[in-house]
Motif scaffolding. Sequence first.
Motif, PDB file in Angstrom:
ATOM      1  N   HIS A  84       0.694  -1.207   0.032  1.00 53.54           N
ATOM      2  CA  HIS A  84       0.052   0.107   0.159  1.00 53.54           C
ATOM      3  C   HIS A  84       0.910   1.221  -0.152  1.00 53.54           C
ATOM      4  CE1 HIS A  84      -3.465   2.395   2.046  1.00 53.54           C
ATOM      5  NE2 HIS A  84      -3.358   2.702   0.599  1.00 53.54           N
ATOM      6  N   ALA A  87      -7.388   7.120   5.505  1.00 52.84           N
ATOM      7  CA  ALA A  87      -8.703   7.452   5.729  1.00 52.84           C
ATOM      8  C   ALA A  87      -8.989   8.177   6.987  1.00 52.84           C
ATOM      9  CB  ALA A  87      -9.695   6.335   6.094  1.00 52.84           C
ATOM     10  N   ASP A 123     -10.635  14.907  -3.704  1.00 52.92           N
ATOM     11  CA  ASP A 123     -11.097  15.090  -2.423  1.00 52.92           C
ATOM     12  C   ASP A 123     -11.592  16.336  -2.259  1.00 52.92           C
ATOM     13  OD1 ASP A 123     -10.317  12.647  -1.439  1.00 52.92           O
ATOM     14  OD2 ASP A 123      -8.231  13.294  -0.964  1.00 52.92           O
TER      15      ASP A 123
END
Length: 542
Positions: free
Chosen positions: A229, A302, A416
């Motif tokens: 990731h 997140a 975003d």
Amino acid sequence: MQGQMMDYQLTLTPLLERARRLFPKKEIVTKSGPGLERFTYEQMTERVARLANALDKLGVKRGDRVATFAWNNARHLELYFAVPCMGAVLHPLNLRLPADQLTYIIAHANDEILFIDPSLLPVVEKLAPLLKSVRHFVVMGDKVPEATTLSPVHAYEDLLSASSSNYPWPNLNENDAAAMCYTSGTTGNPKGVVYSHRSIYLHSLGLSMTDSFGLSERDVFMPVVPMFHVLAWGTPFATVMLGSKLVFPGPHLQPRDLAELIQAEKVTLTAGVPTLWLGLLSLLDKEYYDLTTLRGMIVGGAAAPQFMIEGFKQKHNVEVIHAWGMTEMSPLGTVSHLKSYQRDLPEAERFAIRAKQGMPVPGVEVRAIDESGKEIPWDGKAFGELQVRGPWIVSSYYNDERSAECFMDGWFRTGDVVTIDTEGFVQIVDRTKDLVKSGGEWISSQDLENAIMGHPKVLEAAVIAIPHPKWQERPLACVVPKPDYKETITKAEIFEHLRERFSKMYLPDDIVFIEAVPKTSVGKFDKKVLRVQYKDYQLPEM
Ligand code: ADP
């Protein structure tokens, strides 16, 4: 007039050499089953040279892609250095992706060699007939299991012991590709991001700044964020550059495993997505672990809910360092540290600031653009799409015609939606696709989720938009109660809790209790799945 400083190439090779010369005794620890496997940096750097020789023998050339399918462990770290420093390109694969995406990514990247953790062999064996680009498979262990169907296949340790521990590292250009990762696109196939030696070098310095994470030789760092990731958020490169002790959890990611590792190895800093730390916070409420060595917990990927930041600090004296970033940004973008003069604010305000995504770190520039294409004022109220630029931010996707739409005048469009306050703190309102568009107003699903998860009986919550005849969309809250409250929790008490914080129009129209929020391949809430599941949900008449 030109500056007269050396045109020194920013490559990873001198960082590896630095670790070899300065920190031979420092340790790299991996949790492997019930035990721990330990290497020193001296062993690691020697093994990296052997690995590079072994890759030469397998015919790996400059620019070739070498993929990994592995958990966080010491052998994976060796690949992180051997592959880029010999001039090839490291490509860690997300082992939680579905088969069709994995085969797409491996073919798109043209991966030629595939390194696999022994425990993950069955997954790769199923895919192997479809992997046309792969010339060799390597099992990351002592031996190749007799029953494997992979071919040609080698054992990692056999390759190393048959190779010399001297490797003539080539002179590389700082703009050569060093590694690549794929991001999960919102629609269509994943997109490839190719990092250069230079971008990783500068990003490693970025991670070491006191005003970001202040990584240092003194740290005992445990990356819980997977090495597939965003390259474990770039931390393996920075920690080896600095000589930090490393602790890898392997596949052991349960809260109890992590708490035990922090305690036993005296971890000072760790990093991962919020879902993981929410689990640890619940565990710490019930069981005692000595976490006094832990100076920080980097939380990103997140939003870190405010109650979680408060819970760790107030009950366990652990600092959550909230950060925002993306695969396209290596990933470091913003970090939420208080400014010196904000330290005198009342406690509640300080926590509210730290729950924002934070200020851009040096090296990253930010701006937000509204729907009419104008830059929004930094007033903490106006919304816009966040755009970024800097030396470790993607300039185009790898062989992908979707690149053009993701850039605007040299800035990368993040997708975003944010506000930026007068102090320069970015706050993510939502991902564009998660906002609930209700009668011309935008409702942040993220704000609602964070508030609901702040209720003492709630473990997880995800808010999704449900189509509505009058308002266009209205929010539905999908709530997972903590196990002890499964039978007793009521919708009324959640609504009560929310009414103290939101006006009526921002409240969910309904609440459903579910067993668990589905998670993405990197452990974030997967609201796509919920949206499909509840697409025909009948909201009550309001
Ligand atoms: P994926 O698209 O697979 O989730 P990334 O890990 O690159 O890939 O995700 C980047 C996105 O994750 C950001 O654009 C943002 O929406 C979200 N994100 C990352 N960090 C935070 C954070 N601290 N708060 C809120 N959202 C975040």
